[in-house]
Design a protein around this motif. Structure first.
Motif: not given
Ligand code: SF4
Length: 330
Positions: A38-40, A74-76, A99-103, A127-129, A190-195, A218-220, A279-284
């Motif tokens: 959904n973030y694409q 999506g991300v890796k 990539i997802c930086s949280m992972a 799952i973000n790992s 954390n996720c930098y987008v939500h945090n 809930p990542e907020s 904005i999630c840079k990885g997704m974009k």
């Protein structure tokens, strides 16, 4: 692909429409299933065969029988999960830098160490790992099912606490909702987008849309979740919006791809982001061009993701356990 999307595709710049025509043609002739998160970008959302959150993508990858290739937008970790769940299928990932930086906050060694120090405490891994981290987890979860899974694992292990990795905000939220003492591994994940969300963002959004209801992921952080009208995963936010036609003004507290998606689906509602920078840079990283390149080189290996067999064999149990425990979630 959803046929009704053609009406939105026709509004895209002509160069994007030309790329989409080629993508649709190749997807069909090479028998490719395109899964997108959904973030694409909106242009990618529009050409997806399956558009959803991590749980929906994993379920689709697991049950897919007919397609020769599964192309993951999506991300890796999402492409890795598809590879683990469908080891005979060719998984195509158009942009390795997505990539997802949280992972990156956790690795297999950190989880192993926690388990050595806390025997009989279940470790729930978001799952973000990475695929390798999943080899050490007792179960995987997504934001759609984290609460159900935490309760089930505490019961199964007869433990007085759980370990949760790697998101501190989702882990804190799960602890609050379940009342289960929770160790976060590591404490700062954390996720930098939500945090980044804070009360200033909310005040500014409320100035723009005073009656706007905040729907937050809930990542907020807690200060945002405490003010939210509804808290849920991206799929749950989409579902909630659909089920509440009376709510006409919405502030979205998750990645801004959801703002595009909901604004398209519900033109009668005013939907704004909690923060323009969410904005999630990885997704974009993934674009129509990178998808087309991957489709033109399906057998070249360059775009292929294949998780090592020993990692896939060791991590699949934790993913399958999640699937089993979250069967009731539609
Ligand atoms: S939004 Fe955050 S958690 Fe989601 S993929 Fe991007 S960095 Fe990872």
């Amino acid at each position: 692909m959803n046929e009704k999307n053609w009406k939105y595709i026709k509004k895209l710049p002509q160069k994007d429409q030309d790329l989409i025509d080629q993508i649709v043609e190749l997807k069909k002739s090479r028998n490719v299933l395109l899964l997108a998160h959904n973030y694409q970008r909106e242009s990618v959302q529009l050409i997806a065969d399956i558009l959803g959150d991590s749980l929906a993508m994993a379920r689709s990858a697991q049950k897919e029988k007919d397609a020769k290739y599964i192309l993951v937008c999506g991300v890796k970790f999402m492409a890795e999960t598809a590879s683990i769940l469908n080891q005979d299928k060719k998984i195509i990932f158009p942009e390795k830098s997505s990539i997802c930086s949280m992972a990156e906050y956790v690795d297999a060694e950190k989880i192993k160490k926690y388990k050595e120090n806390n025997p009989n405490v279940p470790v729930i891994l978001y799952i973000n790992s990475t695929a390798e981290s999943k080899t050490q987890a007792d179960v995987v979860c997504t934001s759609s099912n984290a609460i159900i899974i935490a309760k089930a694992m505490k019961k199964e292990f007869n433990s007085d606490k759980i370990g949760f990795s790697p998101d501190k905000n989702l882990g804190r939220y799960v602890a609050e909702k379940t009342g289960i003492p929770t160790d976060i591994i590591p404490k700062e994940g954390n996720c930098y987008v939500h945090n980044q969300y804070n009360i200033e963002h909310l005040n500014r959004a409320k100035q723009k849309l005073p009656e706007g209801k905040l729907l937050a992921h809930p990542e907020s952080p807690k200060e945002i979740l405490d003010k939210a009208h509804f808290i849920g995963s991206t799929s749950q936010i989409i579902k909630y919006t659909k089920q509440h036609p009376e709510i006409k003004k919405i502030i979205i507290g998750t990645e801004n791809g959801i703002v595009d998606l909901l604004s398209r689906e519900y033109p009668d509602k005013t939907i704004i982001p909690l923060c323009e920078d969410a904005i999630c840079k990885g997704m974009k990283q993934i674009t129509l061009k990178s998808i087309l390149n991957a489709l033109k080189n399906l057998d070249a290996g360059e775009y292929r993701i294949k998780v090592d067999k020993w990692i896939a064999d060791k991590s699949i149990d934790a993913i399958n356990k999640m699937m089993e425990l979250s069967k009731t979630i539609k």
